[in-house]
Design a protein around this motif. Structure first.
Motif, PDB file in Angstrom:
ATOM      1  N   MET A  30       1.109  -1.248  -0.029  1.00  0.00           N
ATOM      2  CA  MET A  30      -0.038  -0.099   0.342  1.00  0.00           C
ATOM      3  C   MET A  30       0.458   1.321  -0.236  1.00  0.00           C
ATOM      4  N   ALA A  31       1.721   1.695   0.786  1.00  0.00           N
ATOM      5  CA  ALA A  31       2.540   2.198   0.124  1.00  0.00           C
ATOM      6  C   ALA A  31       2.822   2.897  -0.585  1.00  0.00           C
ATOM      7  N   MET A  32       3.593   1.578  -1.218  1.00  0.00           N
ATOM      8  CA  MET A  32       4.481   1.252  -2.790  1.00  0.00           C
ATOM      9  C   MET A  32       3.459   2.582  -3.338  1.00  0.00           C
ATOM     10  N   VAL A  33       1.738   1.764  -3.083  1.00  0.00           N
ATOM     11  CA  VAL A  33       0.778   2.346  -4.535  1.00  0.00           C
ATOM     12  C   VAL A  33       1.192   3.786  -4.395  1.00  0.00           C
ATOM     13  N   SER A  40       2.008  11.937  -0.631  1.00  0.00           N
ATOM     14  CA  SER A  40       2.889  11.724   0.497  1.00  0.00           C
ATOM     15  C   SER A  40       2.900  10.951   2.386  1.00  0.00           C
ATOM     16  N   ARG A  41       1.223  11.874   2.465  1.00  0.00           N
ATOM     17  CA  ARG A  41       0.819  12.135   3.621  1.00  0.00           C
ATOM     18  C   ARG A  41       0.368  10.710   3.752  1.00  0.00           C
ATOM     19  N   TRP A  46       1.088   5.086   5.823  1.00  0.00           N
ATOM     20  CA  TRP A  46       0.902   2.731   5.560  1.00  0.00           C
ATOM     21  C   TRP A  46       2.615   2.700   5.746  1.00  0.00           C
ATOM     22  N   LEU A  47       3.680   3.603   6.558  1.00  0.00           N
ATOM     23  CA  LEU A  47       4.953   3.164   6.242  1.00  0.00           C
ATOM     24  C   LEU A  47       5.039   3.070   8.183  1.00  0.00           C
ATOM     25  N   ARG A  48       4.447   3.814   8.752  1.00  0.00           N
ATOM     26  CA  ARG A  48       4.397   3.515   9.804  1.00  0.00           C
ATOM     27  C   ARG A  48       3.685   2.299  10.463  1.00  0.00           C
ATOM     28  N   VAL A  49       2.743   2.031   9.679  1.00  0.00           N
ATOM     29  CA  VAL A  49       2.001   0.662  10.019  1.00  0.00           C
ATOM     30  C   VAL A  49       2.405  -0.641   9.608  1.00  0.00           C
ATOM     31  N   ARG A  50       3.621  -0.478   8.661  1.00  0.00           N
ATOM     32  CA  ARG A  50       4.422  -1.356   8.321  1.00  0.00           C
ATOM     33  C   ARG A  50       5.476  -1.306   9.451  1.00  0.00           C
ATOM     34  N   VAL A  51       5.511  -0.525   9.604  1.00  0.00           N
ATOM     35  CA  VAL A  51       6.918  -0.644  10.878  1.00  0.00           C
ATOM     36  C   VAL A  51       6.064  -1.375  12.480  1.00  0.00           C
ATOM     37  N   ILE A  52       5.010  -1.405  12.365  1.00  0.00           N
ATOM     38  CA  ILE A  52       4.335  -1.017  13.737  1.00  0.00           C
ATOM     39  C   ILE A  52       3.657  -2.975  13.557  1.00  0.00           C
TER      40      ILE A  52
END
Length: 111
Positions: A30-33, A40-41, A46-52
């Motif tokens: 999803m972050a790549m999409v 960017s927001r 989504w990058l935060r969700v990935r880290v979590i």
């Protein structure tokens, strides 16, 4: 054991790990999409969700490993107890056999 059987067994042992891996992968996709669309927001969210999700997956691996090691310790303790019981039983049977043979020998001499 085939790869599919191994995957099913591992999933049953630690079901949170593959779920966490799928969540991490989904968040990354999803972050790549969002990056491709220029949002960017949403990308940062989504990058935060990935880290979590990745952190929770690592936590699940640690907890699962800890639980499996304690389960193995309990099983090995039970195995040792059973082996000790079996050894005592064999020792007692050996003593009884020797005593029986002694009584049998005495009975034969008396006879």
């Amino acid at each position: 054991e085939t790869y599919q059987e191994k995957a099913v067994r591992k999933f049953k042992e630690q079901p949170l790990v593959p779920i966490g891996a799928a969540a991490t992968t989904g968040a990354l996709i999803m972050a790549m999409v969002k990056m491709k669309r220029g949002d960017s927001r949403s990308l940062n969210n989504w990058l935060r969700v990935r880290v979590i999700a990745q952190g929770l997956t690592i936590a699940a691996v640690c907890v699962g490993t800890w639980a499996l090691s304690h389960e193995a310790d309990a099983e090995s303790k039970k195995t040792r107890q059973l082996e000790e019981i079996q050894a005592k039983r064999e020792e007692r049977q050996g003593r009884e056999r020797v005593e029986f043979e002694g009584r049998l020998k005495e009975a034969e001499e008396v006879w």
